[in-house]
Write an enzyme that holds these catalytic residues in place. Structure first.
Site, short mmCIF file in Angstrom:
data_model
loop_
_atom_site.label_atom_id
_atom_site.label_comp_id
_atom_site.label_asym_id
_atom_site.label_seq_id
_atom_site.Cartn_x
_atom_site.Cartn_y
_atom_site.Cartn_z
N CYS A 3 -4.40 1.79 -6.25
CA CYS A 3 -4.19 1.96 -4.82
C CYS A 3 -3.92 0.62 -4.16
CB CYS A 3 -5.43 2.61 -4.20
SG CYS A 3 -5.27 2.97 -2.43
N ASP A 20 -5.27 -0.40 -1.53
CA ASP A 20 -6.48 -0.84 -0.83
C ASP A 20 -6.87 -2.26 -1.24
OD1 ASP A 20 -9.47 -1.12 -0.34
OD2 ASP A 20 -9.13 0.84 0.55
N ARG A 34 -9.56 -3.74 -1.39
CA ARG A 34 -10.83 -3.90 -2.12
C ARG A 34 -10.69 -3.63 -3.61
NH1 ARG A 34 -13.93 0.51 1.31
NH2 ARG A 34 -11.87 1.46 0.95
N HIS A 45 -10.21 5.17 -6.16
CA HIS A 45 -11.45 4.59 -5.65
C HIS A 45 -12.01 5.50 -4.56
CE1 HIS A 45 -9.89 3.08 -1.70
NE2 HIS A 45 -8.74 3.14 -2.36
N CYS A 51 -11.26 6.32 -0.18
CA CYS A 51 -9.82 6.09 -0.17
C CYS A 51 -9.20 6.62 1.13
CB CYS A 51 -9.16 6.77 -1.37
SG CYS A 51 -7.36 6.59 -1.44
#
Length: 283
Positions: free
Chosen positions: A93, A95, A97, A149, A152
């Site tokens: 992803c 993202d 993090r 994750h 999300c």
């Protein structure tokens, strides 16, 4: 501003494209190291403009990272300067993090990475398909990881009854389809947070299956399966994982790929190992 007709003149030393009338240099010049900007007085926190402070910040970070890498492995940059030979393709992803190299302490050159919203494997996504083909056919990666994750944003957005408009809504429709395929199981989960986590997991599973559907993966797996003298198993191996941002743990999903491959063999299978047997001679 790149237009020079209004009297704008770039500062000395700036790269500025000129006309095709012969004003271009006849050789390449190495740009300045970003960390040089961190050493300039105007880059102080309280002075300088936004771009100068950005250059100083990232320059300092790059310098610190480079020194750390050289301390750990003095030959690292000499090695990766000659090319890459990663064993892993990571589909994750966007993202911020969920950075694969950070999670598994990988060195530069170890992981070939493709990231998009909610770690999707969409057959019509030419970006993903190009990365997949390059990784499988040319880099010959041995493992493909699909990593989702919890928490999300893409999965949460797909569960909302809201039109996010194109192109985002076009993308989220693929996640909505995952919910539709597993609606009975998901609707049975009472807690909304637990339902979200299960959808994250199911989405990873479906994207792993989407990899198996591609000709790139099937062709390589059939090819390697036909050479037991050279490969201990069929490659690439597919792995479904989920990362929990709140505790930093990477979790492996229990997926019975044999079951799915057998179940949908008549629908999706395009290659078999026998298609490659006898085509290599004594190679």
């Amino acid at each position: 501003r790149w237009a020079s007709g209004d009297g704008y003149k770039p500062p000395d030393g700036d790269y500025f494209p000129t006309s095709a009338a012969g004003a271009f240099p006849d050789s390449w010049v190495t740009p300045e190291a970003l960390w040089d900007f961190a050493e300039e007085p105007e880059a102080e926190e309280s002075t300088g403009d936004v771009d100068e402070r950005f250059n100083a910040d990232f320059g300092a970070r790059n310098q610190a990272w480079r020194q750390k890498m050289l301390t750990q492995d003095p030959e690292l940059f000499d090695a990766i300067g000659k090319g890459q030979a990663p064993k892993y393709l990571w589909i994750g992803c966007c993202d911020s993090r969920v950075a694969p190299e950070t999670m598994v302490t990988a060195k530069p050159g170890e992981i070939f990475v493709h990231r998009n919203i909610a770690n999707m494997v969409v057959s019509t996504d030419t970006n993903l398909r190009a990365a997949l083909k390059f990784a499988v056919e040319y880099l010959k990666v041995e493992h493909i990881i699909v990593c989702g994750h919890y928490d999300c944003g893409g999965v949460k957005a797909a569960c909302s009854q809201k039109d996010h408009q194109a192109p985002l809504e076009n993308w989220l429709a693929n996640i909505r389809d995952v919910y539709r395929l597993h609606q009975e199981e998901l609707d049975a989960i009472i807690d909304a947070d637990e339902r979200h986590k299960r959808l994250v997991e199911l989405n990873v599973i479906e994207q792993c299956l989407n990899l198996f559907k591609t000709g790139d993966v099937q062709r390589r797996r059939a090819e390697t399966a036909s050479r037991p003298d050279k490969y201990e198993c069929s490659y690439p191996r597919i792995h479904g994982m989920v990362f929990e941002p709140s505790d930093g743990i990477l979790r492996k999903l229990p997926i019975d790929f044999r079951y799915y491959l057998q179940k949908y063999k008549k629908v999706y299978q395009m290659y078999e190992s026998k298609d490659f047997k006898g085509s290599y001679g004594d190679a």
